[in-house]
Design an enzyme around this catalytic site. Structure first.
Site, PDB file in Angstrom:
ATOM      1  CD  GLU A 158       1.730   7.006  -7.893  1.00 57.88           C
ATOM      2  OE1 GLU A 158       2.114   6.442  -8.928  1.00 57.88           O
ATOM      3  OE2 GLU A 158       2.429   7.833  -7.292  1.00 57.88           O
ATOM      4  CD  GLU A 215       4.957   6.782  -3.852  1.00 56.38           C
ATOM      5  OE1 GLU A 215       5.511   7.173  -4.907  1.00 56.38           O
ATOM      6  OE2 GLU A 215       4.272   5.761  -3.780  1.00 56.38           O
TER       7      GLU A 215
HETATM    8  C1  BGC Z   1       5.208   5.166  -7.468  1.00 62.69           C
HETATM    9  C2  BGC Z   1       6.480   4.490  -7.057  1.00 62.69           C
HETATM   10  C3  BGC Z   1       7.614   4.923  -7.961  1.00 62.69           C
HETATM   11  C4  BGC Z   1       7.772   6.417  -7.835  1.00 62.69           C
HETATM   12  C5  BGC Z   1       8.900   7.006  -8.660  1.00 62.69           C
HETATM   13  C6  BGC Z   1       5.358   6.602  -7.896  1.00 62.69           C
HETATM   14  O1  BGC Z   1       4.613   6.817  -9.043  1.00 62.69           O
HETATM   15  O2  BGC Z   1       4.211   4.990  -6.509  1.00 62.69           O
HETATM   16  O3  BGC Z   1       6.297   3.112  -7.050  1.00 62.69           O
HETATM   17  O4  BGC Z   1       8.796   4.269  -7.689  1.00 62.69           O
HETATM   18  O5  BGC Z   1       6.592   7.054  -8.250  1.00 62.69           O
HETATM   19  O6  BGC Z   1       8.679   6.811 -10.009  1.00 62.69           O
END
Ligand code: BGC
Length: 448
Positions: free
Chosen positions: A164, A349
């Site tokens: 990111e 994610e």
């Molecule tokens: C990140 C994580 C974070 C998640 C939730 C993402 O932007 O890669 O490290 O915990 O979002 O906020």
């Protein structure tokens, strides 16, 4: 009819500073997150990653949890300052050993590692030299990456350079909510550019040191105009260029979007054409982190974007204030294919922080909103595959409740609950649900 492909990867994700704890153990150097969290009032409740989920010492138990869930992949990040305590130069063998043991434990259980080289925890010694503002960082990053490739390529077959870049810059250099906590419109585009160059140098290095697959992970948040008003439409385009295309256009098209140059105005530097040759190295996959969308309207007084988010009265919002909107995930994946080509994509994610009630009878923990979030988003991914997008895997954020950056431990994203007093892990209903999805290759989604 939902059924995911035979070789689809079903994983969970974490990052080093958020779960490991023991940040200075065995010769590791401090990172910018160690410094940031140890500076009073920057992180909620004064929380730090000193202990976090104690994964540094409990990783074997955590791998056993992954195996019990039936996952066949795990995305985690390497702490650069465990490997090179000062960010460059001397390599700390004990740091390498930790990740080697973790990778071997995963492989021993049939779990494929995906390694992120940089998930925000820059060695503090490099920040002292300017961090992402120093052009030399591209070379420092590639040197560190080479150490990791030499040690683990082969056992690790999927490498992501950065996690990111937008968040690193927006939070770390523009708004100051994340380490290193700067607030400077002139720095933000410089940090972005050196992040992209560092990515390019690492990919180039991989082509000589590695033999498998390398890519990058971006967070994509599609922006929708709040109305048909041309001013709202233009605001959505600006917001989307800033957040999404600022990073993907240079990587795939070799140029920045015109809107982003305009937004930064006098703060926008011009860069040598050669830089774009470096940034535009072919990559083997794209990692997409997706949490939410943004509905956007024109707001003349909002700095930089002249855009403001519009809350949706009929939507559910998570504890981090993010709208739950699964169809936008399908849209995003289709958009990537249309704009940048049909390269392999992993959803690296996806997940949600919701308020979790105490465990029932000491072991079952009902988190229906998170179950629903996973159900609808995994369906949305299937929807994109049905439209021809080459999605190869899915990683839930997160395996464990963990250190949620400036929110400290107040936002729980885990499918496994962590009692931070005792370090006891309790799988939530969402973990059980995810195990069923995996066991049925998604077919359970047809019935619910
Ligand atoms: C990140 C994580 C974070 C998640 C939730 C993402 O932007 O890669 O490290 O915990 O979002 O906020």
């Amino acid at each position: 009819m939902i059924e995911f492909p035979q070789h689809f990867l079903w994983g969970t994700a974490t990052s080093a500073y958020q779960v490991e704890g023991s940040p200075l153990a065995d010769g590791a150097g401090p990172s910018i997150w160690h410094r940031f969290s140890h500076t009073p009032s920057l992180v909620r409740d004064g929380a730090t990653g000193d202990v976090a989920c104690d994964h540094y010492r409990r990783y074997r138990d955590d791998v056993a949890i992954m195996r019990n869930l039936g996952t066949n992949a795990y995305r985690f990040s390497i702490s650069w300052s465990r490997i090179m305590p000062r960010g460059r130069g001397a390599v700390n063998a004990a740091g390498l050993d930790f990740y080697e043991r973790l990778v071997d434990a995963l492989l021993g259980h049939g779990i494929e590692p995906m390694v992120t080289l940089y998930h925000w925890d820059l060695p503090a010694a490099l920040d002292d030299l300017g961090g992402w503002l120093n052009p030399d960082i591209a070379k420092w990053f590639a040197d560190y990456a080479a150490v990791m490739f030499r040690k683990l390529d082969g056992r690790v077959k999927m490498w992501a350079t950065l996690n990111e870049p937008w968040v690193i810059t927006d939070g770390g250099y523009l708004h100051g909510t994340l380490a290193p906590g700067h607030r400077n419109r002139f720095e933000a585009p410089i940090a972005s550019h050196h992040l992209l160059r560092a990515h390019g140098e690492a990919v180039k290095t991989y082509r000589t040191e590695g033999r498998h697959r390398v890519g990058i992970v971006v967070n994509l948040e599609p922006k929708y105009p709040a109305s048909d008003d041309p001013a709202d439409r233009a605001a959505a385009v600006r917001a989307e260029a800033y957040m999404n295309r600022q990073y993907l256009d240079p990587i795939f098209l070799g140029r920045y979007p015109a809107e982003v140059r305009e937004l930064f105005g006098e703060a926008w530097p011009e860069w040598p054409a050669d830089d774009f040759t470096l940034v535009r190295q072919p990559i083997d996959f794209l990692g997409v982190n997706y949490y939410t969308r943004g509905v956007t309207r024109f707001e003349p007084h909002a700095p930089l974007l002249r855009a403001a988010p519009v809350r949706q009265t009929r939507s559910t919002y998570t504890e981090t204030g993010w709208e739950v909107c699964p169809p936008a995930l399908t849209d995003t994946l289709v958009w990537v294919k249309q704009r940048y080509g049909n390269l392999p994509i992993y959803v690296t994610e996806n997940g949600a922080a919701f308020f979790d009630p105490p465990a029932l009878e000491g072991h079952r923990l009902a988190d229906p909103l998170r179950v629903d979030y996973l159900r609808t988003h995994i369906r949305a991914i299937h929807g994109a595959i049905a439209q021809g997008v080459d999605v190869r895997g899915y990683f839930v954020w997160s395996l464990l409740d963990n250190f949620e950056w400036s929110h400290g431990y107040s936002k729980r994203f885990g499918i496994v609950h962590v009692d931070f007093e005792t370090q006891k892990r309790t799988p939530k209903d969402s973990a059980r649900f995810y195990a069923e999805v995996i066991a049925s290759k998604g077919q359970v989604l047809n019935d619910s």
